[in-house]
Enzyme design. Structure first.
Site, PDB file in Angstrom:
ATOM      1  N   CYS A   1     -41.433 -35.878   4.499  1.00 46.55           N
ATOM      2  CA  CYS A   1     -41.594 -37.000   3.220  1.00 46.55           C
ATOM      3  C   CYS A   1     -41.888 -38.225   3.794  1.00 46.55           C
ATOM      4  O   CYS A   1     -41.113 -39.123   3.858  1.00 46.55           O
ATOM      5  CB  CYS A   1     -40.301 -36.888   2.609  1.00 46.55           C
ATOM      6  SG  CYS A   1     -39.549 -35.169   2.202  1.00 46.55           S
ATOM      7  N   SER A   2     -43.095 -38.593   3.840  1.00 43.29           N
ATOM      8  CA  SER A   2     -43.661 -39.484   4.853  1.00 43.29           C
ATOM      9  C   SER A   2     -43.902 -40.885   4.197  1.00 43.29           C
ATOM     10  O   SER A   2     -43.350 -41.842   4.813  1.00 43.29           O
ATOM     11  CB  SER A   2     -44.994 -39.299   5.391  1.00 43.29           C
ATOM     12  OG  SER A   2     -44.940 -38.029   6.241  1.00 43.29           O
ATOM     13  N   ALA A   3     -44.318 -40.988   3.111  1.00 41.38           N
ATOM     14  CA  ALA A   3     -44.553 -42.465   2.480  1.00 41.38           C
ATOM     15  C   ALA A   3     -43.541 -43.240   2.521  1.00 41.38           C
ATOM     16  O   ALA A   3     -42.207 -42.604   2.126  1.00 41.38           O
ATOM     17  CB  ALA A   3     -45.316 -42.220   1.145  1.00 41.38           C
TER      18      ALA A   3
ATOM     19  N   ASP B   1     -46.573 -30.530  -1.034  1.00 40.18           N
ATOM     20  CA  ASP B   1     -45.212 -30.432  -0.945  1.00 40.18           C
ATOM     21  C   ASP B   1     -44.675 -29.762   0.251  1.00 40.18           C
ATOM     22  O   ASP B   1     -44.978 -28.433   0.401  1.00 40.18           O
ATOM     23  CB  ASP B   1     -44.724 -29.807  -2.114  1.00 40.18           C
ATOM     24  CG  ASP B   1     -43.043 -29.651  -2.259  1.00 40.18           C
ATOM     25  OD1 ASP B   1     -42.361 -30.006  -1.492  1.00 40.18           O
ATOM     26  OD2 ASP B   1     -42.686 -29.575  -3.484  1.00 40.18           O
TER      27      ASP B   1
ATOM     28  N   CYS C   1     -30.888 -42.816   2.435  1.00 45.25           N
ATOM     29  CA  CYS C   1     -30.728 -44.504   2.368  1.00 45.25           C
ATOM     30  C   CYS C   1     -29.412 -44.197   1.486  1.00 45.25           C
ATOM     31  O   CYS C   1     -29.603 -45.255   0.424  1.00 45.25           O
ATOM     32  CB  CYS C   1     -31.646 -45.303   1.999  1.00 45.25           C
ATOM     33  SG  CYS C   1     -32.817 -44.726   0.645  1.00 45.25           S
TER      34      CYS C   1
ATOM     35  N   ASN D   1     -43.404 -45.695   7.544  1.00 43.07           N
ATOM     36  CA  ASN D   1     -42.677 -46.627   8.403  1.00 43.07           C
ATOM     37  C   ASN D   1     -42.325 -45.601   9.721  1.00 43.07           C
ATOM     38  O   ASN D   1     -42.252 -45.773  10.904  1.00 43.07           O
ATOM     39  CB  ASN D   1     -41.395 -47.411   7.992  1.00 43.07           C
ATOM     40  CG  ASN D   1     -41.781 -48.604   7.216  1.00 43.07           C
ATOM     41  OD1 ASN D   1     -42.889 -49.030   7.444  1.00 43.07           O
ATOM     42  ND2 ASN D   1     -41.000 -49.241   6.452  1.00 43.07           N
ATOM     43  N   LYS D   2     -41.644 -44.524   9.366  1.00 44.35           N
ATOM     44  CA  LYS D   2     -41.047 -43.589  10.254  1.00 44.35           C
ATOM     45  C   LYS D   2     -42.143 -42.746  10.902  1.00 44.35           C
ATOM     46  O   LYS D   2     -41.915 -42.397  11.985  1.00 44.35           O
ATOM     47  CB  LYS D   2     -39.936 -42.356   9.421  1.00 44.35           C
ATOM     48  CG  LYS D   2     -38.784 -43.252   8.960  1.00 44.35           C
ATOM     49  CD  LYS D   2     -38.006 -42.338   8.099  1.00 44.35           C
ATOM     50  CE  LYS D   2     -36.739 -43.089   7.509  1.00 44.35           C
ATOM     51  NZ  LYS D   2     -37.049 -43.952   6.326  1.00 44.35           N
TER      52      LYS D   2
ATOM     53  N   GLU E   1     -46.903 -35.768   1.990  1.00 49.07           N
ATOM     54  CA  GLU E   1     -46.609 -36.593   0.898  1.00 49.07           C
ATOM     55  C   GLU E   1     -47.030 -35.997  -0.299  1.00 49.07           C
ATOM     56  O   GLU E   1     -48.139 -35.838  -0.555  1.00 49.07           O
ATOM     57  CB  GLU E   1     -47.034 -37.976   0.934  1.00 49.07           C
ATOM     58  CG  GLU E   1     -46.935 -38.941  -0.102  1.00 49.07           C
ATOM     59  CD  GLU E   1     -45.352 -39.045  -0.470  1.00 49.07           C
ATOM     60  OE1 GLU E   1     -44.870 -38.660  -1.720  1.00 49.07           O
ATOM     61  OE2 GLU E   1     -44.466 -39.285   0.433  1.00 49.07           O
TER      62      GLU E   1
END
Length: 605
Positions: free
Chosen positions: A239-241, A297, A420, A244-245, A268
């Site tokens: 789940c990239s967008a 997905d 988060c 940053n990671k 994404e």
């Protein structure tokens, strides 16, 4: 509708765009004015609202200008007194005229308010208001140096030139607003903390070139804990967008050296967010090693597909409640002025406490509904504790599905799962359910124990909740947590790493079956390695990883390219540590033979 009416509606009116002020503004597609302009006006007015309330009331503005509402009055007076260009309306506009008729009195009352607060200049007044808004302890700005394009030393000499290095994050969080201080983080390599208002880093050349990336410390935990290595094979960021990671993974590998053909797959499912991801990856310089899967997905990716046959590690950071994000409070405190009632002569029979009649077109203000805004900006009305629990359970079910899907990739050995969120249901709850799943039992997945984690992570002392882990202290210790407002300067966060030792379904874990491990050994029990120090797998007879020696593909420290990336002794043999792993070359100025084993040494754990 003018800029001022739109800002007024967002601050006080019932809204279908609940959540944080920023979310309300930028998710509102009905705005005619620039969202950035509306947000800046609304936020700055909130910061100054206690002063503006005082000025408007003392100048009796609402008494003389009956068509002005309290919220419009402070928005307009804010721009009249504080905006560089003044009120953003033509001189003939009725709203502007309602302020211009009283500008002398308003300016006078503003000056009195400044003097009462013992501020000799407007600048000192601004500093006071910013300090009051931020509170005595401010959340630091975290900046990660992108190892693909720069080094920590280079940035300290350029972007951060003139900054004083302080030893603790507390000194950064309590520093005066404009004081140039920084703290080099002791847990995550290449990470710097500075006061939030000391400089707009988005305008620096380093930021524009992708040499530095603005990323909260806790957000750096997943890639660092995953500890990506050349022998891990391909890596998936599920789940990239915004990226940053993803770029952090690439940065770590760029220092260690990418294996030949080693790829980061970045998924994404949202097409628009995928565009942001692609842009960030390109700016960060990791596009050559990253394959973006836009509008795809991760849950639909086939673990058995040839494309993912060499995936050995996965980073999972799925949608969550976002309850740990700093700045996700609903709306900043807003102080509104009251209209002054006209003084009545004794015996005139008129009441002096009549309610002010609402101006034409003004709606009765109703409180906005409570909102949960997840980390993707999606909003859910939460009117009770039951609603909140139902939302957490729905998110946890989706998050568990992501983890279990990752467990199915045949060659995967490492999986990090992070949110988060501060809610146990999304964190320890998902962890325990994942460990109890059929696929975890079948394939031997477990939680990486604290003592096995990279140094910066096992030294981090905020761990998982034992109660949330159903009393399992070892699992709780393996979980890493962070809490906002606890003095450590991070957002609320959770991360755990799952690992497995087995190779194929149905067989016992290889480490249990064979104490010597998965690599071929010689008669003396030493691991057989090639000229680059890469071991050979027992199961296949092939190298654990192919190191690409083509120009630009491997980025190690200084040294002769012909000798490979590892330190060698006088006889040309590769120098190895106690665990038999080769030692990467470093510059002569970075490491000496007398260096203590306990000193931090880059990404090594």
């Amino acid at each position: 509708m003018s800029l001022y009416h739109e800002a007024a509606a967002l601050l006080t009116g019932p809204s279908t765009h609940g959540g944080s002020l920023k979310s309300r503004v930028f998710s509102n597609k009905d705005l005619k004015s620039s969202p950035a302009q509306v947000y800046a006006l609304a936020l700055e007015t909130c910061k100054w609202s206690s002063v503006l309330k005082e000025v408007v009331e003392n100048a009796e503005l609402l008494k003389h200008e009956r068509k002005l509402t309290p919220i419009l009055s402070i928005l307009l007076v804010h721009d009249h007194l504080l905006a560089k260009g003044g009120i953003a309306l033509p001189a003939s506009h009725g709203l502007r005229q309602s302020i211009d008729r009283h500008k002398a009195r308003l300016t006078s009352e503003f000056t009195k308010a400044r003097i009462r607060r013992k501020c000799p200049t407007i600048e000192t007044f601004r500093d006071l208001i910013e300090a009051e808004y931020a509170g005595p302890v401010q959340h630091p700005r975290w900046i990660r140096v992108n190892a693909i394009k720069s080094t920590l030393d280079a940035q300290l000499e350029t972007t951060f030139k003139g900054f004083e290095v302080v030893p603790s994050i507390t000194q950064v969080m309590t520093a005066p607003r404009k004081k140039k201080v920084l703290c080099l983080d002791g847990h995550i390599p290449n990470l710097i903390a500075v006061p939030p208002s000391v400089l707009d880093f988005t305008k620096t050349e380093a930021y524009k070139k992708g040499e530095i990336i603005l990323q909260d410390k806790a957000s750096c935990f997943p890639a660092y804990l995953l500890d990506p290595r050349p022998e891990d094979g391909d890596i998936i960021d599920a789940c990239s967008a915004p990226g940053n990671k993803t770029t952090h993974l690439a940065g770590i590998l760029s220092e260690r050296g990418f294996a030949r053909g080693q790829t980061i797959h970045a998924f994404e499912k949202d097409r628009n967010r995928a565009k942001t991801l692609q842009k960030m990856i390109k700016i960060a310089g990791s596009d050559a090693k990253t394959v973006v899967h836009p509008a795809e997905d991760f849950l639909r990716a086939d673990p058995q597909a040839e494309e993912y046959a060499h995936v050995g590690a996965l980073l999972l950071d799925p949608s969550c409640s976002g309850s740990g994000i700093v700045g996700r409070d609903d709306v900043p405190e807003l102080c509104l002025p009251e209209a002054l009632a006209s003084k009545n002569k004794p015996g005139n029979g008129k009441s002096g406490n009549k309610k002010r009649k609402r101006a034409e077109g003004e709606e009765e203000i109703k409180p906005a509904p409570a909102m949960m805004v997840d980390d993707d900006g999606q909003e859910t009305v939460v009117s009770s504790e039951k609603d909140l629990q139902q939302r957490i359970e729905a998110l946890a079910a989706f998050q568990l599905q992501i983890v279990l899907h990752a467990f199915e990739f045949p060659n995967a050995r490492k999986v990090t799962y992070s949110t988060c969120s501060v809610h146990k249901g999304e964190n320890e709850g998902v962890t325990i359910r994942a460990l109890g799943s059929e696929v975890a039992r079948r394939r031997g997945w477990r939680v990486l124990r604290r003592e096995e984690q990279v140094r910066g992570m096992w030294e981090w002392d905020v761990r998982g909740e034992v109660e949330g882990c159903e009393g399992d202290k070892e699992v709780a210790e393996g979980c890493v947590r962070a809490f906002r407002d606890d003095g450590r300067g991070t957002m609320g966060f959770f991360v755990v790493m799952f690992v497995r030792d087995g190779t194929v379904d149905g067989e016992k874990k290889q480490m249990e079956e064979d104490e010597e491990g998965p690599y071929v050994r010689d008669q003396q029990g030493r691991v057989v390695r090639d000229e680059n120090g890469i071991p050979t797998l027992k199961a296949t007879g092939r190298k654990a990883v192919e190191v690409d020696d083509t120009e630009g593909d491997v980025r190690f420290g200084s040294g002769s390219e012909g000798e490979g990336p590892f330190v060698r002794d006088g006889d040309g043999r590769i120098v190895r540590g106690p665990d038999g792993m080769p030692t990467l070359k470093k510059g002569a100025d970075e490491e000496s033979e007398d260096e203590s084993e306990d000193d931090w040494s880059g990404f090594d754990d």
